[in-house]
Design an enzyme around this catalytic site. Structure first.
Site, mmCIF file in Angstrom:
data_model
loop_
_atom_site.group_PDB
_atom_site.id
_atom_site.type_symbol
_atom_site.label_atom_id
_atom_site.label_comp_id
_atom_site.label_asym_id
_atom_site.label_seq_id
_atom_site.Cartn_x
_atom_site.Cartn_y
_atom_site.Cartn_z
ATOM 1 N N ASN A 9 34.563 39.352 31.424
ATOM 2 C CA ASN A 9 33.337 38.817 32.026
ATOM 3 C C ASN A 9 32.722 39.937 32.856
ATOM 4 O O ASN A 9 33.237 40.261 33.924
ATOM 5 C CB ASN A 9 33.719 37.599 32.890
ATOM 6 N N LYS A 11 30.018 39.944 34.442
ATOM 7 C CA LYS A 11 29.203 39.453 35.573
ATOM 8 C C LYS A 11 27.864 40.211 35.597
ATOM 9 O O LYS A 11 27.365 40.564 34.534
ATOM 10 C CB LYS A 11 29.986 39.558 36.887
ATOM 11 N N HIS A 97 32.253 28.689 35.959
ATOM 12 C CA HIS A 97 32.810 29.775 36.774
ATOM 13 C C HIS A 97 32.577 29.469 38.255
ATOM 14 O O HIS A 97 31.522 28.968 38.630
ATOM 15 C CB HIS A 97 32.177 31.114 36.392
ATOM 16 N N GLU A 99 31.829 31.263 40.692
ATOM 17 C CA GLU A 99 30.660 31.898 41.306
ATOM 18 C C GLU A 99 29.402 31.072 41.040
ATOM 19 O O GLU A 99 28.522 30.963 41.888
ATOM 20 C CB GLU A 99 30.508 33.338 40.782
ATOM 21 N N GLY A 175 38.340 38.812 42.353
ATOM 22 C CA GLY A 175 37.708 39.988 42.934
ATOM 23 C C GLY A 175 38.308 40.415 44.267
ATOM 24 O O GLY A 175 37.748 41.252 44.965
#
Ligand code: PGA
Length: 255
Positions: A9, A11, A97, A99, A175
């Site tokens: 991913n 992002k 996700h 986020e 992260g």
């Protein structure tokens, strides 16, 4: 035998040249994979066409997107529908996700609609779940994750479930460099499989792939992927460097 998957991913990272270069490097270093192993690359929307062209002929590597809208079309400025993704050659879409749940305020009802849009348009879904730190600290992560799965997926038929891959991503590990231990990952993955078994039966639970996500890297992938209920990984930061991503793919191939 259920599929093992390593999905990258990206992002909101990499411009078109950087993305093309990364895919090129992955192509050069990709090991021969057995039939039950798959790689997915999920770049930002603007990359999809070009990345898809680069992937032509790489049978083990599949194109993914990071999101789709919950309606099929209309006045939704800046959004992209599942049908559009399909027309661009996309095979997988990441939904739920953390986020997007947090920053874009995507709630359970919206995510269930997105799942429907994706499946109706012939896409496979990588459905994410995972608890924040305070839930882990209270030791209520099992019920938290179970409720995300129920709300997002339990309206589906067993047949539709064939096109779902689950990704367990503890938010405190995304992260942050802080990975779940292999024991924490295995415990949750086994729990998720039992949640699926209760609703859809043992066969469906056995067949569904459950990926781990959250600071997965070459140095910890072997241990995580050795867990019996961990079927690969959803990779963020380490998917942006060919060497790291290839190291994680190797770990899947050897698991
Ligand atoms: P990370 O992200 O590997 O950078 O922790 C994982 C994810 O958010 O999918």
């Amino acid at each position: 035998m259920r599929k093992k998957i390593v999905a990258g991913n990206w992002k909101m990272n990499l411009d078109l040249d950087e993305g093309a270069e990364l895919v090129n490097e992955i192509f050069k270093g990709l090991p021969v994979l057995s039939e039950n192993c798959q790689v997915v690359i999920a770049p930002p929307f603007i990359h999809l066409k070009e990345t898809g062209e680069q992937l032509t002929g790489m049978i083990d590597v599949h194109l993914g997107a990071q999101n789709c809208h919950h309606e099929s079309s209309g006045a939704y400025t800046g959004e992209v529908s599942a049908g559009m993704l399909k027309s661009a050659g996309v095979e997988y879409v990441i939904i739920g996700h953390s986020e997007r749940r947090e920053y874009m305020k995507e709630d359970d009802a919206m995510l269930a609609k997105k799942v429907n849009q994706a499946l109706t348009n012939g896409l496979k879904v990588i459905f994410c779940c995972g608890e924040p730190l305070e839930i882990r600290d209270n030791n209520t992560q099992n019920t938290y994750v179970e409720s995300e799965i129920k709300a997002g997926l339990f309206h589906l038929s067993e047949k539709q479930l064939n096109n779902i891959v689950l990704a367990y991503e503890p938010i405190w590990a995304i992260g942050t460099g802080r990975t779940a231990t292999s024991e924490q990952a295995q415990d949750m993955h086994a729990h998720i499989r039992s949640v699926i078994a209760n609703q859809y039966g043992e066969d469906a639970a056995y067949a569904i792939s459950i990926l781990y996500g959250g600071s997965c890297k070459p140095s910890n992938a072997d241990e995580l992927f050795a867990c019996p209920d961990v079927d690969g990984g959803l990779i963020g930061g380490a998917a942006l460097k060919a060497k790291d991503f290839l190291g994680i793919i190797e770990a899947m191939a050897n698991s």
